[in-house]
Design a protein around this motif. Structure first.
Motif, PDB file in Angstrom:
ATOM      1  N   CYS A  89      -6.231 113.742   1.641  1.00  0.00           N
ATOM      2  CA  CYS A  89      -5.919 114.192  -0.156  1.00  0.00           C
ATOM      3  C   CYS A  89      -6.877 114.772  -0.513  1.00  0.00           C
ATOM      4  N   SER A  90      -8.393 115.148  -0.408  1.00  0.00           N
ATOM      5  CA  SER A  90      -8.874 115.523  -0.810  1.00  0.00           C
ATOM      6  C   SER A  90      -8.632 117.299  -0.717  1.00  0.00           C
ATOM      7  N   HIS A  91      -8.412 117.723   1.130  1.00  0.00           N
ATOM      8  CA  HIS A  91      -8.107 118.956   1.062  1.00  0.00           C
ATOM      9  C   HIS A  91      -7.068 119.730   0.854  1.00  0.00           C
TER      10      HIS A  91
ATOM     11  N   ASN B 228     -13.031 127.658  -1.588  1.00  0.00           N
ATOM     12  CA  ASN B 228     -11.785 128.477  -1.176  1.00  0.00           C
ATOM     13  C   ASN B 228     -12.362 128.357   0.501  1.00  0.00           C
ATOM     14  N   GLY B 229     -12.103 127.001   1.710  1.00  0.00           N
ATOM     15  CA  GLY B 229     -11.956 126.870   2.663  1.00  0.00           C
ATOM     16  C   GLY B 229     -13.463 126.952   3.053  1.00  0.00           C
TER      17      GLY B 229
ATOM     18  N   VAL C 288     -12.537 124.686 -10.551  1.00  0.00           N
ATOM     19  CA  VAL C 288     -11.749 122.769  -9.752  1.00  0.00           C
ATOM     20  C   VAL C 288     -12.798 122.722  -9.538  1.00  0.00           C
ATOM     21  N   ALA C 289     -13.513 121.472  -8.735  1.00  0.00           N
ATOM     22  CA  ALA C 289     -13.703 121.253  -7.657  1.00  0.00           C
ATOM     23  C   ALA C 289     -13.098 119.820  -7.622  1.00  0.00           C
ATOM     24  N   ILE C 290     -12.475 119.158  -5.587  1.00  0.00           N
ATOM     25  CA  ILE C 290     -12.355 118.402  -5.428  1.00  0.00           C
ATOM     26  C   ILE C 290     -13.550 117.808  -5.099  1.00  0.00           C
TER      27      ILE C 290
ATOM     28  N   SER D 188      -0.475 124.347   5.041  1.00  0.00           N
ATOM     29  CA  SER D 188      -1.983 125.569   5.558  1.00  0.00           C
ATOM     30  C   SER D 188      -3.324 124.617   5.314  1.00  0.00           C
ATOM     31  N   VAL D 189      -3.560 123.503   5.398  1.00  0.00           N
ATOM     32  CA  VAL D 189      -4.891 122.688   5.031  1.00  0.00           C
ATOM     33  C   VAL D 189      -5.424 122.891   5.308  1.00  0.00           C
ATOM     34  N   VAL D 190      -5.117 123.074   6.656  1.00  0.00           N
ATOM     35  CA  VAL D 190      -6.390 123.634   7.984  1.00  0.00           C
ATOM     36  C   VAL D 190      -6.715 125.164   8.075  1.00  0.00           C
ATOM     37  N   GLU D 191      -6.016 125.549   7.938  1.00  0.00           N
ATOM     38  CA  GLU D 191      -6.263 127.092   7.308  1.00  0.00           C
ATOM     39  C   GLU D 191      -6.666 126.938   6.256  1.00  0.00           C
TER      40      GLU D 191
END
Length: 405
Positions: free
Chosen positions: A60-62, A93-94, A139-141, A271-274
């Motif tokens: 969920c966070s990602h 940002n990844g 914002v930070a998750i 595109s969660v992984v990317e």
């Protein structure tokens, strides 16, 4: 110290749940509060979203981070544990925090850490919050490490609290019933801050409702409110529940003024992984044979993965498996497929369950297993036997997956 020296110092010198288990668990937030004050309270300098739960909090966070990125925000992401490199825990940002920043932070504050005997988690949370504040994220998750009420992350005052679900995990810290565990995780519910609960369960719903009422917080049960889960590049069937949790969360964040379009939601989920670099969630690394890495490590998580494994299976199933020593091995092994070939080894951490004990537990359930001296050896052997139509599944622990990535 160079980067390797710095990280080794973090791991070696200080209590860390990942290696030590129960002895590293702190019973209050006093050290974290002390550290935050010493760092000039960086947690007050950025907006945040707090994510807890037994399973799914990392996914969920990602997902949320990916959606925010697609919406054009500068997004901090704090998660745990890492799989390969400590810096995976702290990203913007990844992109992982730089080695230089990690080294500089530890060098600058090392004497304070030592003076107050800060834990690994306390220092890492301090580093993450300091980094996000200095880099001025929008914002930070923030993913909870363990539980909620007493977790080092629980000094933030977020825009939204999220609790994905409740299962019987970490019972030695959080309690041995679902209501007790729910009460610990409900500790992240803050005054007048809305909370999203991912899954409705009779045993735990009332705990959350009562806590939310006491805090004057609006409460939303995602599985009651969101009917359909759109596609994501995270392919595990268990992600449907996580996606619904994320969609309900985004809906509330939109109401708070965040500009998140339908297109950002759609493309963010795909595109969660990317976008975030997430690894180990039904991660398919080969097709013939199909090889799947998955970090599910408790009854609730493995229920979904086993169901999906059996649904996709065309040939023989090979399972590379290891566990940590504070899980209920009998409960987990009793639910594993009976016709699979098991390749057993101890994960390479102190908390890893000795392979002899794991084998004894497998023997009780008459499963077909072979033992190996390392996870990587077990994985190599499984690959040498598997044919194109077969499936190799690597799991049982986050640390098992980490060794083969």
């Amino acid at each position: 110290m160079n980067y390797r020296d710095t990280v080794n110092w973090l791991f070696r010198q200080l209590p860390m749940y990942q290696n030590q288990g129960k002895s590293a668990y702190k019973k209050d937030l006093s050290n974290t509060i002390k550290l935050a004050a010493y760092l000039n309270n960086p947690e007050l300098k950025f907006k945040s979203i707090h994510v807890a739960g037994t399973n799914g909090k990392g996914s969920c966070s990602h997902m949320l981070a990916s959606i925010f990125q697609k919406a054009g925000y500068k997004v901090g992401l704090y998660t745990s544990p890492h799989l390969k490199d400590y810096r995976e825990r702290i990203k913007i940002n990844g992109k992982a925090i730089s080695k230089h920043y990690v080294m500089g932070f530890v060098k600058k504050h090392k004497s304070f850490f030592e003076e107050y005997s800060l834990s690994f988690f306390e220092m890492t949370v301090g580093l993450a919050f300091d980094y996000f504040a200095n880099k001025k994220v929008d914002v930070a998750i923030i993913e909870v490490g363990l539980g909620g009420r007493l977790d080092s992350t629980n000094i933030i005052n977020p825009e939204l609290s999220i609790i994905t679900n409740i299962g019987l995990d970490h019972v030695q810290f959080l309690g041995n019933t679902k209501p007790k565990i729910a009460s610990e995780k409900a500790g992240i519910i803050k005054k007048n801050i809305p909370v999203v609960i991912g899954e409705t369960h009779p045993e735990t719903s009332e705990v959350f409702i009562e806590k939310a009422k006491a805090q004057d917080s609006e409460i939303y049960f995602a599985d009651r409110l969101i009917k359909n889960a759109p596609p994501s590049d995270l392919r595990g069937s268990y992600q449907n529940s996580n996606i619904k949790t994320v969609l309900q969360s985004v809906k509330l964040l939109q109401q708070q003024g965040y500009k998140i379009s339908d297109e950002a939601i759609k493309s963010g989920l795909l595109s969660v992984v990317e976008n975030t670099g997430l690894l180990g969630r039904w991660q398919v690394v080969s097709q013939k044979p199909k090889i799947i890495f998955d970090t599910a490590h408790n009854k609730e998580g493995l229920t979904y993965t086993i169901e999906q494994l059996l649904d996709e299976l065309q040939g023989q199933l090979y399972i590379v498996f290891g566990m940590v020593n504070d899980k209920n091995s009998d409960e987990i092994i009793s639910m594993l497929p009976k016709d699979a070939n098991y390749y057993l080894a101890k994960p390479n951490i102190k908390r890893g369950l000795e392979v002899e004990k794991l084998a004894a537990a497998f023997g009780k359930f008459n499963l077909n297993y072979t033992t190996y001296t390392s996870i990587s050896d077990a994985y190599k052997q499984a690959k040498s036997f598997a044919k194109a139509q077969d499936i190799i599944y690597v799991g049982g622990s986050t640390f098992v997956v980490a060794e083969v990535l």
